[in-house]
Every structure is written in C-alpha cells, then in structure tokens.
Design an enzyme around this catalytic site. Structure first.
Site, PDB file in Angstrom:
ATOM      1  N   ILE A 193       8.703  -9.382  -0.135  1.00 57.51           N
ATOM      2  CA  ILE A 193       7.517  -9.948  -0.810  1.00 57.51           C
ATOM      3  C   ILE A 193       7.321  -9.309  -2.173  1.00 57.51           C
ATOM      4  O   ILE A 193       6.222  -9.296  -2.718  1.00 57.51           O
ATOM      5  CB  ILE A 193       6.258  -9.808   0.067  1.00 57.51           C
ATOM      6  CG1 ILE A 193       6.001  -8.345   0.460  1.00 57.51           C
ATOM      7  CG2 ILE A 193       6.405 -10.655   1.318  1.00 57.51           C
ATOM      8  CD1 ILE A 193       4.686  -8.127   1.200  1.00 57.51           C
ATOM      9  N   GLY A 194       8.407  -8.786  -2.707  1.00 55.05           N
ATOM     10  CA  GLY A 194       8.336  -8.145  -4.018  1.00 55.05           C
ATOM     11  C   GLY A 194       8.400  -6.639  -3.906  1.00 55.05           C
ATOM     12  O   GLY A 194       8.434  -5.918  -4.899  1.00 55.05           O
ATOM     13  N   THR A 195       8.429  -6.161  -2.655  1.00 56.61           N
ATOM     14  CA  THR A 195       8.403  -4.723  -2.419  1.00 56.61           C
ATOM     15  C   THR A 195       9.746  -4.057  -2.669  1.00 56.61           C
ATOM     16  O   THR A 195       9.803  -2.866  -2.904  1.00 56.61           O
ATOM     17  CB  THR A 195       8.005  -4.475  -0.959  1.00 56.61           C
ATOM     18  OG1 THR A 195       8.785  -5.358  -0.137  1.00 56.61           O
ATOM     19  CG2 THR A 195       6.543  -4.802  -0.726  1.00 56.61           C
TER      20      THR A 195
ATOM     21  N   ALA B  32      10.410  -1.283   5.669  1.00 49.34           N
ATOM     22  CA  ALA B  32      11.448  -0.398   5.125  1.00 49.34           C
ATOM     23  C   ALA B  32      12.145   0.328   6.272  1.00 49.34           C
ATOM     24  O   ALA B  32      13.374   0.274   6.405  1.00 49.34           O
ATOM     25  CB  ALA B  32      10.839   0.586   4.139  1.00 49.34           C
TER      26      ALA B  32
ATOM     27  N   GLY C 215       4.155   0.693   1.581  1.00 50.97           N
ATOM     28  CA  GLY C 215       3.466  -0.498   1.069  1.00 50.97           C
ATOM     29  C   GLY C 215       1.970  -0.332   0.882  1.00 50.97           C
ATOM     30  O   GLY C 215       1.396  -0.841  -0.074  1.00 50.97           O
ATOM     31  N   GLU C 216       1.316   0.352   1.783  1.00 48.41           N
ATOM     32  CA  GLU C 216      -0.145   0.387   1.711  1.00 48.41           C
ATOM     33  C   GLU C 216      -0.720   1.703   1.196  1.00 48.41           C
ATOM     34  O   GLU C 216      -1.783   1.722   0.593  1.00 48.41           O
ATOM     35  CB  GLU C 216      -0.784   0.098   3.079  1.00 48.41           C
ATOM     36  CG  GLU C 216       0.110  -0.449   4.141  1.00 48.41           C
ATOM     37  CD  GLU C 216       0.036  -1.963   4.282  1.00 48.41           C
ATOM     38  OE1 GLU C 216       1.077  -2.566   4.565  1.00 48.41           O
ATOM     39  OE2 GLU C 216      -1.028  -2.545   4.109  1.00 48.41           O
TER      40      GLU C 216
ATOM     41  N   LYS D 114       9.070   6.359   6.523  1.00 48.55           N
ATOM     42  CA  LYS D 114       7.733   5.970   6.992  1.00 48.55           C
ATOM     43  C   LYS D 114       7.167   4.700   6.334  1.00 48.55           C
ATOM     44  O   LYS D 114       6.251   4.100   6.874  1.00 48.55           O
ATOM     45  CB  LYS D 114       6.755   7.109   6.749  1.00 48.55           C
ATOM     46  CG  LYS D 114       6.913   8.274   7.733  1.00 48.55           C
ATOM     47  CD  LYS D 114       5.862   9.322   7.451  1.00 48.55           C
ATOM     48  CE  LYS D 114       5.779  10.375   8.536  1.00 48.55           C
ATOM     49  NZ  LYS D 114       4.755  11.380   8.177  1.00 48.55           N
TER      50      LYS D 114
ATOM     51  N   THR E 255      11.657   1.863  -6.783  1.00 48.64           N
ATOM     52  CA  THR E 255      10.808   0.832  -6.184  1.00 48.64           C
ATOM     53  C   THR E 255       9.641   1.493  -5.443  1.00 48.64           C
ATOM     54  O   THR E 255       8.550   0.941  -5.391  1.00 48.64           O
ATOM     55  CB  THR E 255      11.606  -0.062  -5.212  1.00 48.64           C
ATOM     56  OG1 THR E 255      12.255   0.756  -4.247  1.00 48.64           O
ATOM     57  CG2 THR E 255      12.632  -0.887  -5.941  1.00 48.64           C
TER      58      THR E 255
END
Ligand code: FAD
Ligand code: SF4
Lengths: 338, 734
Positions: B462-464, B506, B699-700, B696, B629
C-alpha cells in the site's frame, strides 16, 4: 457538472456580444474557481466564453506614473513582475500569500477579483444558502461559521470574500477598468465588491454583460513601509482567517499617508478612511496602531464560532503596522512571523 | 547472508511509480469500458420514497441507472457481507440493497454511461424524494447513550479507591475529532468482463483475497469467477482494509450489463467511507508522592454507526507502558446515524495514547517531575494485562537516545520560560506503543536456470515498501543480486495473504519468503548432491548456503557449484516452491514496538501561530529491514501526527448530519510549510524470540505519541493546556 456550450471570444467586443446573447453565459479565464464550482453544481452556466486568449496580458506604465495591469495577467506573473516587486511589493506579497504556486500560475487578475466565497454551505447544494439560491436561508448564520464575516454582515449572509490580492489592491487605492456594451467605465476597487445586504447573490457591482479589462494602480506604491500578514489554520495554502494589508508613509517616526485593509472578515476587502485618518500625523507606536485597529473594527459583531476573529484582527492589525513601520514586512516564503 | 536486509535499498518499484508505468486500479483499460458515477443520499436517516431515474436515462450515452429497485441479486444474509475485517457485531452496509438511508453520503444509485462526464452529468438528473426520520450525529450530545463493549483488558485492583487516596491526582477529558484518511489515490475499481461471466476486478484495496471472497459471497459466485488485482495502491492507511462501495457497485454494474465497468469515487464521495471515529477520552491518574502510579483509569467513548459496532483498543495501552497496581479500562460506543468508522493508522493507539500521554504530562507537572523521569519511574518491564515479559522492549533506550538527540537536558521545566525572539518555545515529549503482530502468509518462488527468481504472494503493497522488502529478503535468502528478483503481489490467484494492515506485513511476508526460499535451497542441495562427480556429494541439505549464485556448504569446505550448473545438470529450467509460513503460537511473551517522541514548537502567542520546528522520534521496533523505507514510514507517521495535533478534523453540521469540509482544500493536513526537521532514530532492539529475523513492523508506530508530544510542547510554551484537538489558534487565543 452540467452540460454547457463553449465559445472562444476573439476580442473584448466579441466577448461582450457573446455575454449579451446568452444570459446564462459565464466568462472563463484561468478556470480555477469557476470549474470547481461547476463540478459542485453551484455554477451551472449554459455557455462558457473563453477569454483566456484575449490580449489583456500587459503590464504598462500609465501617464501619471501608475501601472495598468491587464485582466488576464496570471497572478504569478504579476507577483514576480519587476515593476510590481520594486514599486508595489505589498501587492506582490499579498498575491504570494494566496493559494499555491500551481493555482497562481493559472489564476488571472480578473478571475481573482471575481472569485466567490468559500462558505461551505455555498459549496454544498443540499444545504440552504441565500447566496446560491436567494431566499433559501443562510445555513452559516447558526451553523459552522468559524471563518465567517465579522464586519458588514447582513441578516441574509455572513460570507467573506476570500481574495488576498484584493486586500492589497484596496489598500493601494486601485481602480478597476470595465468594458461594457455601451463603452467603458472605471470604478474604485473598494466600490467593486459589495456588502451582502439583502442581495447576497451579488458579490460585486459588475453588471451583467460587463468585463473587467484591467486594474490600475496609482503612482504611490508604499514600497518602503508596507506589510501583508495573513493568519490561517496552517502555515500555507489555506484561506485567511484574518489578513491585513498595511502601508505607511513615514517621516522619521511620524506617519504621513496610511493605508489599512482587512481580508477574511467581510464580504469585501475592509477599509476605513476614518482609521487611516486617525493614523495620519501620529507617531508610529503600538498605541496609535491599536487605536486605528479599533476604528477599523468598529461595529464588528460575531456569530457563534467566529468571535475570536475580532480580537485576532485587532492584534494582527497592530502587528502588521509594526512590521510596516519597521520596514520588516512579513515574508511569504518564511512562515515565521516577523 | 545479509547483502540487502537491513540496508537502505531504494524502492524496487520507485522507477515505475515516478515514470507512471505503475498502474492503479482506475487506470486499467478494457474494450467497451463503461463508467459509473455514484449518486449519494443527502439525508442522514430515513427511506427513499421515490427515486426517479427517467430523466437520467434519457441523457445520450447513459446505458443504465442501477438502484435498489433495479439491480441483479445481492446476498441477503449478513454473513455474506462480512469481510475479513468486518466488526464482529452488526450488519454490514449493503450498497443499493434497499430503500433505507443509514447515513448522509450513502450511495443510492449508480449511473452507468459511455464516459465518465456523461455519467456525472446524468447523476444530477436523478430525482430522489425521501421520508426523513429523526437522526443524531453528534457524539457529545449523545454521550449519555454510550454502551460498553468487551475489551481484552481486565480491571486490576481497585482503581477508584486508589484514586481517592492518591497523593497526586489528575483527571480530564481529551476530545479527538473524527478524521478521514484522504489517501492521494481516489478509491476506484475497474471490473473487466471476460465475456462469459467471469470478472477481473482491479481494485484499490489493502487485501485482494479479502475482496475476492467478499465479492464471491455477495454475488453468489464461484471462486474461479472473480479475480481481484491491485498491483499498486496510492495510499490507504486503513481505508482500504474493507471492500468499499465502489467495488460492489462496479461489480454489480458489470454483472448487470455484462460489460466492463469502472467506478471512481470523487474526493468528496470518499468522505462517505470509513474514518477514524471521534472519541472522548477520560483519563484519571493517581500517583504516590515519589512519582509512581497507583491508579490508572481510562475510559473512551467513541462513535460508531447504528448498524455495526466498530471499536478499537483506545484504553489498554497503559498496560504496556506504566506500572500501576490498580487500573480500570473501558471502551464505550455511541450509535449514530453515520457510516461505520474504520481503521486508520494506529487505530486506537493514535487517539488513546494521545490522551494517556497528555495526561501523563499533566501528572508530571502536578508532581513537579521531569516528564521523562516520570515515565522512567513508572516504567513497566512486563505487559500487565497478562503479566508477561516482552520478547524485547528497548523503550528505556528510546527515551535516552531521543532525549540526547533532542537536547532535552537543556529544557527549563517552567512553562513560558523558553523564548526565541518574539516566539515562545515549548519542548514536549510522549511515549508511543503499538503491537508487533504477525500473520500466516504463503509465498511462491520460481527459480529459473538463468539465475532469476520470481517471488509471488497475494499481499498488497500500500506504498509501505512491501515489494522492496520482499525482494531484499529473497535476494539474501537465495544468494542472488536484487536485480534478479522480480516480485508479484496483490493478485487474488497468488499464494495466500491477509489484508495488509496492523503493521504485520513486513514480518509476515519476510518469513514466508524465507520459508519458500528454504524449500528451494533444499531442492538445490538435493540436486547438487546428485550431480555426477559432484564436489558437494556429501552436502548436508541443512547446511547448504546460497551465496553469489553458488550453492556451498556452510561448514565451509570450499567447494561450491553455481546454481545455474546444478539446474543445467538436472535438466531443469525452473524450480517452483510454495510454502505457507505459520508462526508458532507463543503466549509466553508480549510483543510490542515502542517509541519516544520529542517535539519542539515555537509559538507567536499574540497571534496564536504554532510552528512545529523539530521532532525527534526514537523508535524500537526490532530489526529494521530497510532503513530507507523504514525511515519514510516513520516520517509519514510524524507528519500525520502533526496534522492530528494541529490541523485534521472532519467537521460535521449536526443539523444536517453532513460533513461540511469534504475536500482537501478545507480538510486541512500539514503542508510543507508546516513540516520542519524530523529526526528518526532506530534504536537497536535485537529480538531472537519474536521471529527468526527479529522483525516487528513499522507501519503505525510512527504516528503514536506525536500529537501528545506536540500538545505537551504547546503547554510548555504557553502554560495553556488544550485538550480538544486539533489545537487551532482560536483555542490558543481563548
Ligand atoms: C485550493 C484553492 C486554494 C485557493 N487559495 C486561495 C487563497 O489563499 N487566496 C486567494 O486569494 N485565492 C485563493 N484561491 C482562489 C484563486 O485565487 C482563484 O481561484 C483565482 O484567482 C481565480 O482566477 P481564474 O482566472 O482561475 O478565474 P476563473 O475561475 O476563470 O473565473 C472566476 C470568475 O471570474 C469571472 N471572470 C474571470 N475573468 C473575468 C473578467 N476579465 N471579467 C469579468 N469576470 C471575469 C468568471 O466568469 C468566473 O465567474 C484558491 C483556489 C483554490 C482552488
Ligand atoms: S453565509 Fe452567505 S454564502 Fe454562506 S450560507 Fe449564508 S448565505 Fe450562503
């Protein structure tokens, strides 16, 4: 979006003819405001008259030492024009405080003067709005009115004019040149926009069938002591909550001529000759600036959510005048407030 | 071998994205493609009394107008409409199902035409009459109707009693508004009709298999009938976890008309999708004079729709962070006439931790303690809800490294004490926490004799940066240069993957790649051994390594054979292996990521203007697969945190039950001028328990804590505590 006809005007007279022939027609220049409103079904022109290729793109010196700016000069060209940067930096600064680089590249002088309010109810055709449908009622009056007008409001509309450029033009005493079927006329910028009164659907005093051909700046540009300060909800790319254009003529610390106009607070750029007169002959001090601010804000009233703008405007006026007096105008590139 | 894992490898899809070669859901072409435009309800609750499409149908170029009264069959059981991510309780929204209006902005018709402009124009010709019903959309005025939902966090001790006897107490409400995701890419679906009943559906989604199963159940199709593809996603942030209206509508129209149909939502229409629900967070903290906590109470009241109970864990986070013998957490929902909220970056934590961390700051002030010191005194080495140790927790190190990089020791604790010219300077900090989840994912690797490998999996990027990390892990595991790895993602026919969300992709995809690569390695080892005259005749498959295109023994006896030779000798053009990776269930440890966020603001107090001049975010999140990234993820989170603190708010007029700033001119997010220095620090956090690679997910965690750190800095600068977000200048001037 509604269906519409499209014509390209070959010259100003042709545009006027086309306008007269179709009462539902609208001029289109940069399209940055009109197309948005068409997509929302707020504007439903039967015909678009494209004036973007008319030869109204010149910036020329006038006989008395002022400047005449064609109605189709892009906002960015105007802001970066050497004569504007040198002689009317207040105007350059106000333009650069508005919108984004991309929009300024498209936007024209005439379109900027004619841009419509950003009142959210005006944009949403499912809610009542007197400006969009006369007589429907005003949703903002008792609704979300945090960024609505505090001056010159009426019981039918409390919308603001969102233009930054117009605020500087009002302060500089600009004139608007208009072409119409019966010839030409010229009016002061401060008489160009109107207050809502009981006809909020009319933003300006431009008659149907009339076209803005140019604006004219008088010789005096206040290039030394000026500032344009725009207060908004993020540091760039947002409409003004309050903006101030200030220009002073200083003899030592004594004020000669003074100009002061507010944006984001009324249906038109807000100027008060009384406030300016009160500055003349006074020392450039915060106290005197505060008094001028009080005069300029005389009669300000708030609705449920915009009361903060009255106090904010007062503070912003004083600050802008201080910036102007100390010849440290607000930079539009650096967001730290001078 | 780690030639790529842990480095700052550039995105493998970067070039395709910047050149426009990467295609998004709304960009796929098809013969005879039709375009749908959505007509939406303009009331918040009631029913459609009359829906007249005759004028719209007369418009030249209009093919059909689908409505609840005119459409192919749709499943009539809630179960069929429940996707992988649907809330347990409730009855999912069904577009064009019946005449009921459940929220303002609900799709009620789809105009299908030969081109988009025609559809859009004809949509204005659809006439609707409603029977309106009384509605409510305001959380604050309906607060009393809140009902408690089950939460994993059980009360411990007696928080109420401990609060009463606490030497120092702080209790307050923090109000966080609803927010919309506003991904750059508009929600879009292109449903391509194959001529014989099958559909290939290009959709903007975070989970192609979720959408595929959902469409099959909603439309009563067999798995082979519908294939869902979503190769690139221009941001989603949770808004694409559940199948959205446009995918149902495009599929519905394609099946009805037996033609290919594209539906693109407008920016304004995207405000009818999910959002971060507004919450009122009440936090009460009781401390002993020594600055240790004795009681934590945290109650959140959040918006949900009348038809589904969406709730996330706003209130349990203190269990991870601060030792307290007494605690009580509760999450309550208020049903309103709005669409169902959904996940948005760090759901529950972005809001809940914001409230908790503002409250901790207030407690530190009351205790006259440095905010970092307070957190260290309350530091919990165990997850208190289950009383478990962590697989790893380097939060202390985050505080230390973050504070040092920021220069925290130079902070004068007195509010209003620091200045820079006309501006007041404020320094604030907050803690961040998120979960380290992992899910089963399968990966297929096809190794070809020319030394290339294709790695495929249904997971989305999603762009990650999923394409990139999958390529990195595969390159290392197969001993190939990254240029020789091609990655295929986000096609429902590829090996199984869950939706991409929760920061689990990931770790999950990386280990799935390892698993499949392991199978390839074993196969190569077997073949290498079997080659006539093989120098690796006594190779033990378990000790085989793949490096630089060669297979060798890790016992290092020098002999190595090129993979190409092995395959040529074995007369094999390709080796294909697919493996589902399941993580062993381990309930003996808690798994979390943590961060310490430090913020500097400069405030022109007279005018109320806030500039966030510096953010240091020190993050402990296990091994970082890709520092480039990874850093981008954290920076994006920080920018969003600035927005949460100062700008973002979905504004509704409750008289109409309508969102009034449904566009990105008026819904403010930070622009470049609002973003200054962002310093991302990855704190070393070796973790050999969580999974093989010690990953781990990132993303958030980047957003969590940021809004609180900024709000705390605003307090430090001005002495004003603003508990209603966003902190706009009118609140500062009040
Ligand atoms: C996202 C966004 C942010 C913005 N932010 C700002 C801001 O911060 N400050 C600001 O000042 N502005 C802002 N703007 C508004 C922008 O300045 C105006 O859209 C622009 O100036 C309009 O110029 P145009 O040539 O594109 O006008 P058009 O859209 O072409 O026309 C607008 C109106 O003017 C009429 N018109 C055009 N030319 C003439 C003429 N010669 N004679 C008579 N009538 C004419 C048209 O008929 C139409 O009604 C913003 C706009 C957008 C979309
Ligand atoms: S303030 Fe003016 S523009 Fe806004 S709703 Fe009222 S009438 Fe319409």
């Amino acid at each position: 979006m509604n269906n519409f006809q499209y014509s390209r005007a070959s010259d100003v007279a042709d545009a006027i003819r086309l306008l007269a022939a179709d009462p539902g027609a609208k001029l289109i220049a940069g399209g940055t405001n009109l197309i948005d409103l068409m997509k929302e079904n707020v504007e439903r022109p039967s015909r678009l008259i494209d004036i973007s290729r008319l030869p109204l793109r010149d910036i020329e010196e006038t006989a008395d030492g002022g400047l005449r700016i064609g109605a189709l000069v892009p906002n960015s060209d105007l802001a970066y024009h050497p004569l504007i940067e040198q002689r009317y930096p207040l105007l350059a600064s106000a333009i650069l405080a508005g919108a984004s680089a991309q929009l300024r590249n498209m936007a024209s002088v005439g379109g900027n003067l004619m841009q419509r309010t950003r009142c959210p109810y005006f944009y949403d055709t499912t809610t009542p709005c007197n400006k969009r449908s006369p007589g429907a009622g005003c949703s903002a009056m008792d609704g979300l009115n945090r960024n609505h007008a505090i001056l010159g409001t009426s019981t039918s509309c409390i919308a603001t004019n969102p233009s930054d450029m117009s605020v500087a033009l009002a302060a500089l005493g600009a004139l608007v040149h208009i072409a119409r079927p019966s010839g030409q006329r010229t009016i002061a910028l401060t008489d160009f926009h109107r207050l809502p009164e009981d006809k909020p659907h009319l933003d300006t005093n431009l008659g149907s069938g009339e076209i803005i051909t140019a604006i004219e700046l008088p010789p005096h540009g206040f290039a030394r002591n000026y500032s344009y300060l725009k207060i908004r909800d993020r540091l760039s790319y947002a409409f003004a909550l309050v903006s101030v254009a200030a220009a002073l003529e200083l003899e030592g610390n004594a004020i000669g001529e003074a100009r002061l106009a507010l944006g984001g607070v009324a249906h038109k750029p807000w100027r008060s000759l009384e406030a300016e007169a009160a500055l003349r002959g006074q020392a450039a001090t915060p106290d005197h600036f505060g008094r001028a601010a009080d005069l300029l804000l005389q009669g300000a009233t708030a609705r449920s959510h915009n009361g903060f703008k009255i106090d904010l405007a007062r503070r912003a006026i004083v600050r802008t005048l201080m910036q102007a007096a100390s010849a440290t105008p607000q930079s539009q590139a650096h967001k730290k407030i001078a | 071998m780690n030639a790529y894992v842990g480095t700052s490898t550039s995105r493998v899809d970067g070039r395709a994205k910047v050149t426009g070669a990467a295609k998004y859901a709304g960009e796929f072409a098809a013969d005879g493609l039709l375009h749908g435009f959505v007509v939406e309800a303009t009331i918040a609750r009631g029913r459609i009394a009359r829906l007249d499409t005759s004028e719209a149908l007369k418009v030249k170029g209009v093919v059909d107008v689908l409505t609840h009264a005119r459409r192919p069959p749709l499943a009539d059981k809630d179960e069929a409409w429940k996707d992988e991510v649907a809330p347990e309780k409730g009855s999912p929204f069904r577009p064009l199902y019946d005449d009921r209006i459940k929220f303002n902005g609900q799709p009620i018709a789809l105009v299908v035409a030969e081109d988009w402009e025609t559809a859009k124009f004809a949509a204005t010709r659809v006439r609707v009459e409603y029977e309106q019903e009384a509605f409510a959309t305001d959380l604050e005025s309906e607060r009393d109707k809140a009902e408690k939902v089950d939460q994993p966090h059980k009360p411990r001790g007696d928080a109420a009693a401990a609060l009463t006897r606490a030497a120092v107490r702080h209790e307050a409400d923090y109000v966080l508004p609803s927010e919309h995701h506003n991904p750059m890419e508009l929600f879009a679906t292109t449903a391509v009709w194959d001529g014989s009943g099958g559909l290939t559906v290009y959709d903007k989604t975070q989970g192609v298999q979720n959408v595929q199963k959902f469409l099959c159940s909603v439309f009563g199709k067999k798995p082979d009938d519908i294939r869902v593809i979503s190769p690139y996603v221009g941001g989603a942030f949770g808004s694409g976890l559940r199948p959205q209206h446009q995918v149902v509508l495009a599929t519905l129209a394609a099946l009805a008309l037996k033609r290919s149909v594209r539906v693109v939502l407008t920016r304004q229409q995207m405000y009818g999708l999910g959002y971060r629900p507004m919450t009122i967070e009440r936090v009460a903290l009781g401390a002993k004079p020594d600055g240790t906590l004795d009681a934590i109470k945290h109650e959140a009241i959040a918006v949900t729709s009348r038809y589904e109970d969406f709730s996330r864990n706003d209130t349990g986070w203190a269990e991870q962070l601060y030792k307290s013998p007494n605690s009580n957490f509760s999450h309550k929902l208020v049903d309103l006439d709005v669409s169902t909220p959904c996940d948005m970056r760090a759901p529950g934590a972005a809001t809940g931790v914001c409230a908790l961390e503002c409250a901790m700051d207030e407690l530190a002030v009351a205790l006259k303690l440095d905010p970092v010191e307070l957190r260290l005194r309350c530091y919990s080495d165990r997850d208190q809800s289950e009383d478990l140790p962590y697989t790893s927790k380097q939060l202390r190190e985050c505080y230390a490294r973050g504070a040092e990089a920021f220069g925290w020791s130079r902070r004068n604790p007195a509010p209003r004490s620091m200045r820079d010219g006309k501006e007041l300077v404020g320094w604030g900090m907050a803690t961040g926490v998120w979960e380290a989840l992992q899910m089963p994912v399968a990966v297929r690797i096809v190794l070809t004799a020319n030394g290339h490998a294709e790695v495929s999996c249904a997971a989305s990027d999603i762009g990650t940066g999923t394409y990139t990390i999958v390529a990195q892990v595969a390159a290392d595991a197969l001993g190939l240069p990254i240029e020789n790895i091609s990655v295929r993602l986000a096609d429902s026919t590829l090996p199984q993957a869950p939706v991409e969300g929760g920061s689990w992709m990931a770790a999950s995809s990386a280990h799935a790649v390892l698993g499949a690569a392991e199978e390839i390695r074993r196969e190569l080892a077997r073949l290498a051994k079997a080659m006539s005259g093989s120098p690796l005749a006594d190779l033990d498959a378990a000790n085989a390594t793949l490096t630089d295109g060669m297979i060798a023994s890790s016992e290092g006896r020098g002999a190595a054979v090129s993979i190409a030779d092995v395959m040529r000798h074995s007369k094999l053009e390709r080796i294909e292996k697919e493996k589902l990776n399941q993580f062993a269930e381990d309930k003996s440890h808690a798994r979390n990521t943590h961060s310490a966020v430090f913020a500097e603001v400069k405030i022109d107090e007279e005018l109320g203007i806030i500039r966030v001049t510096r953010i240091v975010n020190a993050v402990a999140a296990g091994r970082i697969l890709n520092t480039k990234t990874g850093r981008s993820q954290i920076m994006g989170g920080v920018v969003w945190g600035i927005g949460m603190a100062l700008h973002e708010e979905t504004v509704m007029d409750h008289r109409f039950g309508r969102i009034m700033n449904a566009n990105i001119a008026e819904y403010h997010i930070p622009v470049n001028a609002d973003v200054h220095d962002i310093d991302v620090i990855f704190v070393d956090e070796p973790d050999d328990r969580i999974n093989r690679l010690g990953i781990k997910g990132l993303g958030e965690i980047g957003i969590v804590g940021v809004p609180a750190a900024i709000a705390n800095a605003v307090y430090h600068a001005t002495g004003k505590r603003i508990r209603r977000f966003p902190i706009t200048l009118d609140k500062l001037l009040e």
